[in-house]
Design a protein around this motif. Structure first.
Motif, PDB file in Angstrom:
ATOM      1  N   ALA A  14      -7.817  -3.424   2.379  1.00 13.34           N
ATOM      2  CA  ALA A  14      -8.778  -2.445   2.853  1.00 13.34           C
ATOM      3  C   ALA A  14      -8.119  -1.115   3.175  1.00 13.34           C
ATOM      4  CB  ALA A  14      -9.500  -2.976   4.085  1.00 13.34           C
ATOM      5  N   LEU A  15      -6.885  -1.157   3.689  1.00 15.77           N
ATOM      6  CA  LEU A  15      -6.196   0.050   4.099  1.00 15.77           C
ATOM      7  C   LEU A  15      -5.500   0.751   2.946  1.00 15.77           C
ATOM      8  CD1 LEU A  15      -4.592  -1.244   7.411  1.00 15.77           C
ATOM      9  CD2 LEU A  15      -6.440   0.413   7.219  1.00 15.77           C
ATOM     10  N   SER A  16      -5.177   0.015   1.907  1.00 15.17           N
ATOM     11  CA  SER A  16      -4.379   0.577   0.826  1.00 15.17           C
ATOM     12  C   SER A  16      -5.177   1.566  -0.003  1.00 15.17           C
ATOM     13  CB  SER A  16      -3.876  -0.547  -0.097  1.00 15.17           C
ATOM     14  OG  SER A  16      -3.258   0.023  -1.237  1.00 15.17           O
ATOM     15  N   PRO A  17      -4.635   2.786  -0.262  1.00 20.11           N
ATOM     16  CA  PRO A  17      -5.318   3.728  -1.133  1.00 20.11           C
ATOM     17  C   PRO A  17      -5.371   3.259  -2.572  1.00 20.11           C
ATOM     18  CG  PRO A  17      -3.122   4.518  -0.611  1.00 20.11           C
ATOM     19  CD  PRO A  17      -3.364   3.309   0.249  1.00 20.11           C
ATOM     20  N   LEU A  18      -4.585   2.205  -2.896  1.00 20.38           N
ATOM     21  CA  LEU A  18      -4.572   1.680  -4.256  1.00 20.38           C
ATOM     22  C   LEU A  18      -5.450   0.437  -4.404  1.00 20.38           C
ATOM     23  CD1 LEU A  18      -0.752   2.034  -4.966  1.00 20.38           C
ATOM     24  CD2 LEU A  18      -2.579   3.590  -5.613  1.00 20.38           C
ATOM     25  N   ALA A  19      -6.274   0.179  -3.375  1.00 27.73           N
ATOM     26  CA  ALA A  19      -7.081  -1.035  -3.419  1.00 27.73           C
ATOM     27  C   ALA A  19      -8.014  -1.053  -4.624  1.00 27.73           C
ATOM     28  CB  ALA A  19      -7.874  -1.164  -2.122  1.00 27.73           C
ATOM     29  N   CYS A  20      -8.379   0.142  -5.120  1.00 28.84           N
ATOM     30  CA  CYS A  20      -9.283   0.196  -6.271  1.00 28.84           C
ATOM     31  C   CYS A  20      -8.558  -0.140  -7.567  1.00 28.84           C
ATOM     32  CB  CYS A  20      -9.927   1.572  -6.365  1.00 28.84           C
ATOM     33  SG  CYS A  20      -8.740   2.925  -6.511  1.00 28.84           S
ATOM     34  N   GLY A  26      -3.939  -7.182  -7.795  1.00 34.67           N
ATOM     35  CA  GLY A  26      -3.818  -8.583  -8.193  1.00 34.67           C
ATOM     36  C   GLY A  26      -2.366  -8.996  -8.357  1.00 34.67           C
ATOM     37  N   ASN A  27      -1.558  -8.109  -8.949  1.00 36.56           N
ATOM     38  CA  ASN A  27      -0.135  -8.400  -9.096  1.00 36.56           C
ATOM     39  C   ASN A  27       0.547  -8.521  -7.734  1.00 36.56           C
ATOM     40  OD1 ASN A  27      -0.300  -8.350 -11.898  1.00 36.56           O
ATOM     41  ND2 ASN A  27       0.263  -6.182 -12.048  1.00 36.56           N
ATOM     42  N   GLN A  28       0.169  -7.648  -6.800  1.00 35.95           N
ATOM     43  CA  GLN A  28       0.757  -7.692  -5.471  1.00 35.95           C
ATOM     44  C   GLN A  28       0.327  -8.939  -4.703  1.00 35.95           C
ATOM     45  OE1 GLN A  28      -0.557  -3.856  -4.058  1.00 35.95           O
ATOM     46  NE2 GLN A  28       1.352  -2.842  -4.641  1.00 35.95           N
ATOM     47  N   LEU A  29      -0.875  -9.402  -4.937  1.00 39.71           N
ATOM     48  CA  LEU A  29      -1.322 -10.643  -4.311  1.00 39.71           C
ATOM     49  C   LEU A  29      -0.488 -11.832  -4.765  1.00 39.71           C
ATOM     50  CD1 LEU A  29      -5.208 -10.274  -4.446  1.00 39.71           C
ATOM     51  CD2 LEU A  29      -3.862 -10.692  -2.385  1.00 39.71           C
ATOM     52  N   ASP A 267       4.239  -2.940  -7.947  1.00 36.39           N
ATOM     53  CA  ASP A 267       3.315  -4.077  -8.064  1.00 36.39           C
ATOM     54  C   ASP A 267       4.024  -5.429  -8.035  1.00 36.39           C
ATOM     55  OD1 ASP A 267       4.482  -4.069 -10.546  1.00 36.39           O
ATOM     56  OD2 ASP A 267       2.630  -3.747 -11.671  1.00 36.39           O
ATOM     57  N   ASN A 268       5.371  -5.428  -7.901  1.00 40.02           N
ATOM     58  CA  ASN A 268       6.115  -6.693  -7.800  1.00 40.02           C
ATOM     59  C   ASN A 268       6.424  -7.063  -6.354  1.00 40.02           C
ATOM     60  OD1 ASN A 268       7.984  -4.724  -7.269  1.00 40.02           O
ATOM     61  ND2 ASN A 268       9.450  -5.336  -8.862  1.00 40.02           N
ATOM     62  N   LEU A 269       5.802  -6.353  -5.406  1.00 36.25           N
ATOM     63  CA  LEU A 269       6.036  -6.588  -3.990  1.00 36.25           C
ATOM     64  C   LEU A 269       4.746  -7.094  -3.353  1.00 36.25           C
ATOM     65  CD1 LEU A 269       8.457  -6.255  -2.064  1.00 36.25           C
ATOM     66  CD2 LEU A 269       7.558  -3.990  -1.476  1.00 36.25           C
TER      67      LEU A 269
END
Length: 288
Positions: A14-20, A26-29, A267-269
């Motif tokens: 929710a806080l991440s500006p890259l949530a969209c 998905g990669n970070q998840l 995206d690998n974190l």
């Protein structure tokens, strides 16, 4: 742990500006590498010798008069870098990584390995580590040719706390008494920064003792808790518990860090990774 992890993921998304960016999120998840880190700055503090002795600080001379004890400012950077194997797993530290902190496009400052996946450096050991308000700080870890990045943007300025500076020059309170103060309103259209408190006793000669209170996160689990419940640290009124001031006729430093929170950039974190950057306001308290 699973419920905490899911809450942290929801908060981070929710806080991440890259949530969209669904693919990146998905990669970070799914990422199995995690990073938590802090960059915290404390300014120089001049404590009146009369305050250490329990007298009115208004009698204090200038810093050059010999009537003050000065504590040099310090900036410290810390990173934990590790892996997790599942939703319920505790992160395990990774040794042998190359970890750096970079402000904008400036050269990176290396962090020294401290064992167990922890890395750190202070301005006592390198002049290259500086804190600049408004800067973007990137925390990098590289291992096996792969680089991981977490980032915090727009590092905050020092937050002036009026209650830290009464006319007497320091706060007076009874031992084993809570101390509450109000934070100033944030600038228009901005969220209030996170706020953390540390209380440190001072000896009669100015030596620092062991902290009697701190709510600054230090473990990966505490960082996950912060990601899940950041609003707890954004309240306008802050209360330091009575246990922070246990000893009569004792002088204490109250260190309040105004901190901005960031998260994974690469995206690998893991999405639940949290990094913090901020600077401190300092007050002096003397118990009766």
């Amino acid at each position: 742990m699973k419920r905490l992890l899911l809450s942290a993921l929801a908060a981070a998304a929710a806080l991440s500006p890259l949530a969209c960016d669904l693919e990146k999120t998905g990669n970070q998840l799914r990422a199995d590498h995690v990073m938590v880190g802090t960059l915290l700055a404390t300014p120089q503090v001049d404590v009146c010798a009369s305050a250490l002795a329990g007298f009115d600080a208004g009698t204090c001379g200038t810093p050059d008069s010999g009537d003050t004890v000065s504590f040099p400012g310090q900036t410290a950077a810390f990173v934990f870098f590790g892996t997790k194997s599942g939703e319920n797993s505790q992160p395990e530290g990774l040794s042998g990584a190359t970890v750096t902190l970079q402000a904008g496009s400036a050269a990176g400052v290396p962090l020294n390995a401290q064992g167990g996946g922890s890395y750190g450096v202070t301005s006592d050991s390198t002049d290259a580590l500086k804190y600049t308000s408004g800067a973007t700080y990137s925390f990098f870890a590289e291992q096996g040719g792969t680089k991981y990045e977490a980032r915090v943007e727009d590092s905050p300025t020092k937050e002036a706390i009026a209650a830290f500076h009464p006319p007497e020059g320091f706060v007076r309170l009874n031992a084993n008494t809570a101390f509450a103060f109000d934070r100033p309103a944030p600038p228009p259209n901005q969220d209030r920064t996170l706020g953390f408190v540390t209380v440190v006793p001072l000896g009669s000669n100015g030596e620092k003792g062991k902290a009697t209170y701190s709510n600054v996160p230090t473990t990966p689990v505490e960082f996950l808790q912060l990601a899940a419940m950041p609003a707890t640290f954004r309240e306008a009124r802050v209360t330091i518990p009575a246990t922070a001031f246990p000893t009569p006729k004792q002088t204490y430093l109250i260190i309040f860090q105004a901190v901005r929170m960031g998260g994974p950039e690469s995206d690998n974190l893991f999405l639940g990774s949290v990094v913090l950057a901020g600077t401190a306001e300092v007050g002096i308290a003397r118990t009766n």
